[in-house]
Write a protein that holds these residues in place. Structure first.
Motif, PDB file in Angstrom:
ATOM      1  N   GLN A 252       0.828  -1.210   0.000  1.00 50.38           N
ATOM      2  CA  GLN A 252       0.000   0.000   0.000  1.00 50.38           C
ATOM      3  C   GLN A 252       0.860   1.257   0.000  1.00 50.38           C
ATOM      4  O   GLN A 252       0.582   2.217  -0.734  1.00 50.38           O
ATOM      5  CB  GLN A 252      -0.922  -0.013   1.223  1.00 50.38           C
ATOM      6  CG  GLN A 252      -2.006  -1.082   1.157  1.00 50.38           C
ATOM      7  CD  GLN A 252      -2.740  -1.230   2.477  1.00 50.38           C
ATOM      8  OE1 GLN A 252      -2.120  -1.432   3.524  1.00 50.38           O
ATOM      9  NE2 GLN A 252      -4.068  -1.130   2.438  1.00 50.38           N
ATOM     10  N   LEU A 253       1.923   1.256   0.788  1.00 51.42           N
ATOM     11  CA  LEU A 253       2.808   2.424   0.849  1.00 51.42           C
ATOM     12  C   LEU A 253       3.556   2.625  -0.468  1.00 51.42           C
ATOM     13  O   LEU A 253       3.737   3.770  -0.919  1.00 51.42           O
ATOM     14  CB  LEU A 253       3.801   2.274   2.001  1.00 51.42           C
ATOM     15  CG  LEU A 253       3.208   2.339   3.411  1.00 51.42           C
ATOM     16  CD1 LEU A 253       4.274   2.068   4.459  1.00 51.42           C
ATOM     17  CD2 LEU A 253       2.553   3.698   3.656  1.00 51.42           C
ATOM     18  N   ASN A 254       3.979   1.525  -1.101  1.00 49.93           N
ATOM     19  CA  ASN A 254       4.659   1.630  -2.397  1.00 49.93           C
ATOM     20  C   ASN A 254       3.715   2.204  -3.452  1.00 49.93           C
ATOM     21  O   ASN A 254       4.115   3.039  -4.271  1.00 49.93           O
ATOM     22  CB  ASN A 254       5.173   0.260  -2.839  1.00 49.93           C
ATOM     23  CG  ASN A 254       6.336  -0.240  -1.992  1.00 49.93           C
ATOM     24  OD1 ASN A 254       6.957   0.540  -1.270  1.00 49.93           O
ATOM     25  ND2 ASN A 254       6.609  -1.522  -2.041  1.00 49.93           N
ATOM     26  N   HIS A 255       2.455   1.750  -3.431  1.00 44.36           N
ATOM     27  CA  HIS A 255       1.471   2.242  -4.400  1.00 44.36           C
ATOM     28  C   HIS A 255       1.202   3.731  -4.157  1.00 44.36           C
ATOM     29  O   HIS A 255       1.081   4.513  -5.112  1.00 44.36           O
ATOM     30  CB  HIS A 255       0.175   1.445  -4.259  1.00 44.36           C
ATOM     31  CG  HIS A 255      -0.779   1.644  -5.390  1.00 44.36           C
ATOM     32  ND1 HIS A 255      -0.635   1.025  -6.619  1.00 44.36           N
ATOM     33  CD2 HIS A 255      -1.898   2.416  -5.491  1.00 44.36           C
ATOM     34  CE1 HIS A 255      -1.610   1.401  -7.423  1.00 44.36           C
ATOM     35  NE2 HIS A 255      -2.389   2.249  -6.759  1.00 44.36           N
ATOM     36  N   PHE A 256       1.122   4.112  -2.879  1.00 38.29           N
ATOM     37  CA  PHE A 256       0.929   5.519  -2.537  1.00 38.29           C
ATOM     38  C   PHE A 256       2.079   6.377  -3.055  1.00 38.29           C
ATOM     39  O   PHE A 256       1.866   7.419  -3.680  1.00 38.29           O
ATOM     40  CB  PHE A 256       0.812   5.674  -1.017  1.00 38.29           C
ATOM     41  CG  PHE A 256       1.119   7.059  -0.520  1.00 38.29           C
ATOM     42  CD1 PHE A 256       0.161   8.063  -0.613  1.00 38.29           C
ATOM     43  CD2 PHE A 256       2.367   7.367   0.009  1.00 38.29           C
ATOM     44  CE1 PHE A 256       0.444   9.353  -0.183  1.00 38.29           C
ATOM     45  CE2 PHE A 256       2.655   8.643   0.441  1.00 38.29           C
ATOM     46  CZ  PHE A 256       1.689   9.645   0.346  1.00 38.29           C
TER      47      PHE A 256
END
Length: 317
Positions: A252-256
């Motif tokens: 999720q953080l990478n996608h953000f």
């Protein structure tokens, strides 16, 4: 007699008591009585009432952090500022420097207001200890000074020295917009801010220069992202049922990060990230990344009537 915010005092010339909630000037304090009214009173007309457990007095001497408190074990190794609410003195908050590391800290705090400086704290904070460094009234948040910290790290072990930490922090209303938590070591609730995560982002000038001189074939095309990015794991991965919680969070953080970088490239004026409410872990993580992004002007809860507290709107510079 010198009084501090949160002190319990009695009026000399009348039968009235209350808590010090504001420093008006060198001769006058604001005292809030049992009815909740703040009254300006001359210092000469006040006397201390002993026997009342005032938080500011109890924590003058550093005490070991209670390792049996669940929130302590969850904290990452680092330096924190615990902003604790005063349980009796209304809007008063007390700032505690908490050393959740194995280093000894040599620390100074200077306040800066309209180019006027005041040294308010200097001292040594031992490993896994805490010390009260400042008190203020939340009602005066708009006129709080900027905090300038200088911290040296010391250890007698065979360890490479840590670079000194120098940072400036100007508090805003958004710093206190989240729900209060039970603070480690302290009996109060309040807000916990990690200081060694607030250091400014450094840019590698050489790498930036090299990127300008890449040939067209080397440069990658950045796809324009959507204006609303849903970070729910089921929207990002079909196999999310087989992932560990830390794996899902990292995805999720990478996608953000990919989405916000693309928004900067395409000169977006604003963008919404849907993270859900849940336990707040994802929200806190992306808020920390947003607050350190030099391209972000501000951020806030996105349209509560649509998302509740489950989305954040980012406004770019």
């Amino acid at each position: 007699m010198k009084f501090k915010l949160g002190d319990f005092v009695r009026f000399v010339d009348e039968k009235r008591e209350g808590y010090v909630t504001k420093v008006i000037d060198a001769q006058t304090l604001g005292v809030t009585d049992d009815d909740g009214f703040e009254i300006p009173v001359a210092i000469s007309n006040l006397t201390s009432v002993h026997g009342h457990g005032v938080v500011a007095e109890e924590v003058d001497s550093p005490k070991p952090i209670q390792v049996n408190i669940p929130s302590v074990s969850a904290l990452a190794n680092g330096i924190y500022l615990a902003v604790a609410t005063d349980q009796k003195a209304g809007n008063v908050v007390h700032f505690h420097l908490q050393n959740h590391s194995s280093n000894i800290l040599l620390t100074t705090l200077t306040t800066v207001r309209k180019e006027k400086y005041a040294g308010v704290y200097h001292g040594i904070v031992a490993a896994h200890q805490s010390v009260l460094i400042y008190s203020a009234s939340l009602a005066d948040l708009d006129i709080w000074p900027e905090f300038a910290f200088q911290i040296l790290f010391f250890t007698n072990t065979d360890t490479k020295p840590v670079d000194p930490l120098v940072l400036h922090k100007k508090f805003r209303a958004k710093d206190f917009s989240t729900a209060q938590i039970s603070l480690p070591q302290l009996k109060n609730t309040g807000w916990l801010i990690r200081l060694d995560d607030l250091a400014p982002i450094t840019i590698d000038a050489q790498k930036l220069k090299e990127s300008f001189f890449k040939s067209p074939g080397e440069k990658k095309t950045v796809t324009m992202p959507a204006k609303e990015i849903d970070l729910h794991i089921e929207k990002l991965r079909d196999d999310h049922h087989f992932l560990e919680p830390d794996e899902m969070l990292q995805i999720q953080l990478n996608h953000f990060q990919t989405a916000i970088d693309a928004a900067v490239v395409h000169h977006f004026d604003k963008m919404i990230f849907i993270h859900g409410s849940g336990n707040g872990t994802l929200r806190d993580k992306i808020h920390k990344l947003i607050s350190k992004n030099p391209h972000v002007k501000t951020y806030m809860d996105a349209r509560k009537e649509k998302f509740g507290y489950g989305a954040t709107e980012v406004v770019f510079k």
